[in-house]
Design an enzyme around this catalytic site. Sequence first.
Site, PDB file in Angstrom:
ATOM      1  N   ARG A  79     -32.124 -68.017  -4.188  1.00 62.48           N
ATOM      2  CA  ARG A  79     -31.711 -69.478  -4.965  1.00 62.48           C
ATOM      3  C   ARG A  79     -32.593 -70.429  -6.287  1.00 62.48           C
ATOM      4  NH1 ARG A  79     -33.288 -75.334  -2.677  1.00 62.48           N
ATOM      5  NH2 ARG A  79     -30.928 -76.107  -2.863  1.00 62.48           N
ATOM      6  N   ILE A 105     -26.248 -78.288  -5.349  1.00 65.54           N
ATOM      7  CA  ILE A 105     -26.421 -77.282  -4.546  1.00 65.54           C
ATOM      8  C   ILE A 105     -27.289 -77.709  -3.373  1.00 65.54           C
ATOM      9  CG2 ILE A 105     -28.505 -76.839  -5.648  1.00 65.54           C
ATOM     10  CD1 ILE A 105     -28.021 -74.216  -5.427  1.00 65.54           C
ATOM     11  N   SER A 106     -26.059 -77.353  -2.226  1.00 64.64           N
ATOM     12  CA  SER A 106     -26.370 -78.108  -0.521  1.00 64.64           C
ATOM     13  C   SER A 106     -27.939 -77.462  -0.113  1.00 64.64           C
ATOM     14  CB  SER A 106     -25.148 -78.041  -0.007  1.00 64.64           C
ATOM     15  OG  SER A 106     -23.704 -78.144  -0.434  1.00 64.64           O
ATOM     16  N   GLN A 107     -28.010 -78.615   0.354  1.00 64.52           N
ATOM     17  CA  GLN A 107     -29.013 -78.665   1.516  1.00 64.52           C
ATOM     18  C   GLN A 107     -29.211 -77.195   2.228  1.00 64.52           C
ATOM     19  OE1 GLN A 107     -29.634 -81.586   4.580  1.00 64.52           O
ATOM     20  NE2 GLN A 107     -31.598 -80.404   5.702  1.00 64.52           N
ATOM     21  N   PRO A 108     -29.794 -76.272   2.019  1.00 67.84           N
ATOM     22  CA  PRO A 108     -30.433 -74.476   2.614  1.00 67.84           C
ATOM     23  C   PRO A 108     -29.814 -74.910   4.089  1.00 67.84           C
ATOM     24  CG  PRO A 108     -32.384 -75.358   1.045  1.00 67.84           C
ATOM     25  CD  PRO A 108     -31.771 -76.829   1.306  1.00 67.84           C
TER      26      PRO A 108
END
Length: 256
Positions: A79, A105-108
């Site tokens: 990431r 970038i989205s939350q994992p």
Amino acid sequence: MSIRQPPVLAVKPSPALFLLAATLAVVSQWRSASAQDTSTTERADMMKEIAAIAAGTGAASGRHTLDPRVMAVMGQVPRHEFVPEAQKPYAYHNRPLPIGHGQTISQPYIVGLMTDLLMAKPGDTVLEIGTGSGYQAAVLAGLVKAVYTIEIIEPLGRQACDRLKRLAYQQVACKVGDGYYGWEEHAPYDAIVVTAAASHVPPPLIRQLKPGGRMVIPVGAQFMTQYLLLVEKAADGAVSTRQILPVRFVPLVSKP
């Protein structure tokens, strides 16, 4: 008359120079290995946190545990390669991060949940709307045969495509364009994932979803409650939707 050339002097490196070069090489290798070890550890910690959140939100999402294949792939995708330099120290924190141009970038955990809900199989073809940094596409690339991803913001789309090529995600095809209308050329798709919030489910995407396929999309206005929706298309073409969780995404941008 011949001109005599000056003699070429052979300089023999001293043992001290050899020792310095060897030391620098060892230090360089140590730094590289150390950075790799750090990211591996941080990624493992991130995956533990994702598993804990999934267990805690399972009553609402219906997914107490995420597919082991999804977890395994997310445990491998770097990431930190998908965030700006200033955000690298936070790359494995379980939260969204800015990537420029007003995007994130989205939350994992959300990436894992959305990927899990697709129930994608190794032979599947998946469409992604909203390439962003390319992280979601990289995760999908480890699970399916082909990923087609569209980004409307040209600089982001170009950067993500270059990044995915550099990192050898050969299953991913990129395009700069308006994702609202999908990518008709490669339809129908076994699964579609939308990584920005729409005011409604775009009809072109429903048409491009294969019977038996699934779409995961956040729906709702930017400053109001948004819900992650699971859209399922039955074999006869009938479409059903189910709310999964309240979420917060940047809005889906579409050209008028």
